[in-house]
Scaffold this active site. Structure first.
Site, PDB file in Angstrom:
ATOM      1  N   HIS A 147       0.941  -1.236   0.250  1.00  0.00           N
ATOM      2  CA  HIS A 147      -0.062  -0.177  -0.146  1.00  0.00           C
ATOM      3  C   HIS A 147       0.903   1.184  -0.067  1.00  0.00           C
ATOM      4  O   HIS A 147       1.976   1.235   0.517  1.00  0.00           O
ATOM      5  CB  HIS A 147      -0.854  -0.026   1.377  1.00  0.00           C
ATOM      6  CG  HIS A 147      -1.969   1.069   1.397  1.00  0.00           C
ATOM      7  ND1 HIS A 147      -1.752   2.318   1.660  1.00  0.00           N
ATOM      8  CD2 HIS A 147      -3.231   0.894   1.217  1.00  0.00           C
ATOM      9  CE1 HIS A 147      -2.740   3.042   1.779  1.00  0.00           C
ATOM     10  NE2 HIS A 147      -3.947   1.958   1.530  1.00  0.00           N
ATOM     11  N   ASP A 224       2.866  -4.725   7.945  1.00  0.00           N
ATOM     12  CA  ASP A 224       1.831  -3.838   7.905  1.00  0.00           C
ATOM     13  C   ASP A 224       0.616  -4.723   7.634  1.00  0.00           C
ATOM     14  O   ASP A 224       0.369  -5.252   6.873  1.00  0.00           O
ATOM     15  CB  ASP A 224       1.949  -3.084   6.474  1.00  0.00           C
ATOM     16  CG  ASP A 224       0.792  -2.511   6.243  1.00  0.00           C
ATOM     17  OD1 ASP A 224      -0.155  -2.373   7.023  1.00  0.00           O
ATOM     18  OD2 ASP A 224       0.533  -1.664   5.093  1.00  0.00           O
ATOM     19  N   GLN A 227      -4.440  -4.651   7.069  1.00  0.00           N
ATOM     20  CA  GLN A 227      -5.603  -5.728   6.613  1.00  0.00           C
ATOM     21  C   GLN A 227      -5.679  -6.955   7.557  1.00  0.00           C
ATOM     22  O   GLN A 227      -6.438  -8.123   7.301  1.00  0.00           O
ATOM     23  CB  GLN A 227      -5.354  -6.250   4.991  1.00  0.00           C
ATOM     24  CG  GLN A 227      -5.547  -5.271   4.221  1.00  0.00           C
ATOM     25  CD  GLN A 227      -6.909  -4.483   4.055  1.00  0.00           C
ATOM     26  OE1 GLN A 227      -7.925  -5.038   4.483  1.00  0.00           O
ATOM     27  NE2 GLN A 227      -6.840  -3.235   3.776  1.00  0.00           N
ATOM     28  N   LYS A 250     -10.198  -0.920   9.966  1.00  0.00           N
ATOM     29  CA  LYS A 250     -10.230  -2.028   9.241  1.00  0.00           C
ATOM     30  C   LYS A 250     -10.371  -3.214  10.030  1.00  0.00           C
ATOM     31  O   LYS A 250     -10.433  -4.248   9.442  1.00  0.00           O
ATOM     32  CB  LYS A 250      -8.852  -2.372   8.434  1.00  0.00           C
ATOM     33  CG  LYS A 250      -8.586  -0.899   7.606  1.00  0.00           C
ATOM     34  CD  LYS A 250      -7.733  -0.989   6.421  1.00  0.00           C
ATOM     35  CE  LYS A 250      -7.131   0.092   5.757  1.00  0.00           C
ATOM     36  NZ  LYS A 250      -8.048   0.642   4.800  1.00  0.00           N
ATOM     37  N   CYS A 388      -4.736   2.634  -3.673  1.00  0.00           N
ATOM     38  CA  CYS A 388      -3.709   3.137  -3.307  1.00  0.00           C
ATOM     39  C   CYS A 388      -2.486   2.222  -3.216  1.00  0.00           C
ATOM     40  O   CYS A 388      -1.622   2.106  -2.495  1.00  0.00           O
ATOM     41  CB  CYS A 388      -3.801   3.491  -1.479  1.00  0.00           C
ATOM     42  SG  CYS A 388      -5.049   4.784  -1.254  1.00  0.00           S
TER      43      CYS A 388
END
Lengths: 430, 151
Positions: A147, A224, A227, A250, A388
């Site tokens: 992302h 990261d 998600q 999220k 993104c």
């Protein structure tokens, strides 16, 4: 997708076979759906079908009520008031930190920093850990599927210190090759920053192996997991990552709140990110002594309501059972992939073997943006665009994709409606 | 509203078979980009005197964007630069205005099929990208145009 052992899903004494022949005892999607007030509406004359959860998930009633209750009953600043409301607010705020710790399996609440979101968590690491550890000529290693929020902070750091950004390529299915990854871990690599679960492709990266290979060369790893935390079981001690960022909105929580996990040894050595209140022990005009972890990194009055909402979201996730939720989502995902593959006009973007929750695709003759408008007319919310992740789009040579992203409340009927909508768009345009 | 008011046959036709879809060497050229959906087009104009002698475009975009670019090139060929700017203004009002367009002395002709776009605020930029790019080409601006600052 590796959903781990399904044993814990099974009521005592029941075999997997028996369970598959009986109604699912552990995951009642209709009951779950009833927890989400927003789903109970019509959009453009059709029942809302929300398939844009990778952008932001909807919020269960318990999260909405927790935020309301904080403002209605306990609103006060945290960590400093002697009065009752401040103590209540502080307890609730710090309990949420403990819930985050427990969810991701961190050793201590000192390792959980509240931030605005995953993006701020990454920027924090880039500007503190990065600024002190990365020098001219050094390298930061990311992957092609990142992302923008896991690209740009590193580019900014590289520009500031004269370091170089290196990128692990991905194959046509949207997977990195561990061999290529390992060959890019060099003497100059100071940090690996990688998606846990790709928002644009749905790929689950082999994070255990990635961390192990990096640690063999003493290279720390940031994951990261914006998600990841709502779709995967996350155990930072088991993965052994050095940093992990998550995003409240999220994972069924509110916007404007997220968390950074960092191993204590790193966080202790890092300079503060921002200066201000709450992050200090004492201030004179000559010298400031910084507060203990985790407060050292939390300058200013924090997003108290957001943190409390995030705590409620974690309670919700745990009440569903993360494993049961993963099983359900995987079933809907596989059903969706099969249905999309049956449409000759559709090309799936992202077909990793280890995959979760994301159906990214293009339809021959129908631009994603037009598809999005036509689906919206049928009450179906998907995301269209580059998500993104422009370098990912470039890798697959598409300017944009349509993306349906699944959450715990989605059903096979939602996928059926999506497929009907795609067929109607194909009819319009071809 | 009915979706067919947005995706009228003329729009579908021009999106499937865009007219004047080519490049024009040694012409004024500008590039437009809509970061929201990834639409990217180049508009080329050949000016003789103050007349638009030739105009064409290339790129990739959604149906609204492509059809708008295609119909635009037909609409402004053999017009003066001043007329081209007037058509731009009139078209912009057609797709953005809350009020139905008044009689303005400019007949938008086929371009009127884009009237339905104003019901879809998120799609207005799709319809106007080619036009902003055209204006940049006419003004001989060379920087990439982005829809984020123009609407």
């Amino acid at each position: 997708m590796s959903t781990g052992s399904p044993d814990s899903l099974l009521p005592d004494g029941e075999t997997l076979e028996e369970l598959s022949n009986s109604p699912r005892a552990t995951f009642d999607v209709e009951k779950i759906r009833a927890e989400f007030p927003v789903l109970d509406q019509r959009v453009n004359g059709h029942p809302l079908i929300y398939l844009d959860n990778a952008a932001t998930t909807q919020k269960p009633r318990s999260v909405i009520e927790a935020i309301g209750s904080y403002y209605s009953n306990n609103n006060a600043n945290v960590h400093r008031g002697v009065h009752e409301l401040s103590q209540r607010a502080t307890v609730d705020f710090e309990q949420s930190r403990e819930k985050v710790r427990n969810l991701i399996g961190a050793s201590s609440i000192e390792e959980i920093i509240f931030v605005r979101g995953a993006t701020e968590g990454i920027n924090l690491v880039a500007q503190t850990f990065g600024r002190t550890r990365v020098r001219a000529g050094d390298e930061i290693l990311i992957t092609t599927m990142e992302h923008h929020s896991n690209i740009v902070p590193w580019q900014m750091l590289c520009e500031q210190v004269g370091a170089k950004l290196k990128v692990v390529p991905i194959n046509d299915r949207g997977e990195i090759s561990l061999d290529e990854y390992e060959s890019l871990l060099g003497e100059k690599t100071r940090l690996v920053a990688a998606a846990h679960l790709s928002n644009a492709l749905g790929t689950i990266n082999p994070v255990h192996e990635m961390v192990r290979l990096a640690h063999e060369k003493d290279i720390p790893v940031l994951l990261d997991s914006a998600q990841g935390t709502s779709h995967l079981e996350v155990d930072v001690k088991d993965i052994d990552c050095d940093f992990l960022v998550l995003s409240g909105h999220k994972m069924y929580g509110p916007t404007g709140i997220g968390a950074l996990y960092g191993k204590k040894e790193h966080l202790s050595a890092m300079p503060p990110y921002q200066g201000g209140g709450d992050m200090i022990l004492s201030v004179t005009f000559e010298k400031t002594t910084y507060n203990e972890l985790p407060h050292k990194f939390e300058a200013g009055t924090p997003n108290i309501a957001g943190a409390i909402g995030l705590g409620a979201a974690i309670d919700f996730l745990e009440s569903c059972g993360v494993k049961a939720l993963m099983e359900h989502e995987h079933e809907v995902l596989v059903y969706g992939e099969e249905a999309l593959r049956n449409l000759p006009e559709v090309r799936l973007i992202g077909e990793a073997k280890e995959k979760s929750s994301v159906l990214s695709f293009v339809v021959a003759g129908v631009h994603p943006h037009d598809l999005g408008t036509i689906l919206d007319h049928q009450g179906i919310a998907i995301r269209t665009g580059h998500h993104c992740a422009q370098p990912t789009m470039e890798r697959f040579q598409v300017p944009a994709t349509a993306r349906a992203s699944i959450a715990c409340f989605n059903t096979k009927q939602d996928i059926d409606a999506l497929i009907r909508g795609i067929k109607s768009a194909i009819e319009v345009f071809t | 509203m009915d979706l067919r008011e947005l995706y009228q046959d003329l729009i579908l036709d021009h999106s499937r078979k865009p007219r004047n879809f080519r490049t024009l060497p040694s012409a004024r050229c500008a590039e437009g980009y809509n970061p929201l959906c990834g639409d990217r087009i180049k508009v080329f104009v050949n000016i003789e005197g103050n007349m638009v002698k030739d105009v064409c475009f290339q790129g990739a975009g959604c149906a609204i964007c492509t059809a708008s670019a295609s119909l635009m090139t037909d609409a402004i060929r053999d017009k003066t630069e001043e007329q081209a700017h007037e058509i731009f203004e009139s078209f912009h009002r057609l797709v953005t205005s809350e009020e139905p367009p008044k009689a303005e002395g400019i007949d938008l002709g086929k371009l009127s099929v884009f009237a339905g776009v104003r019901e879809y605020p998120i799609r207005i930029k799709c319809a106007t990208l080619a036009w902003h790019t055209l204006r940049a080409a006419l003004d001989k601006e060379t920087e990439a145009i982005t829809t984020e600052s123009t609407d």
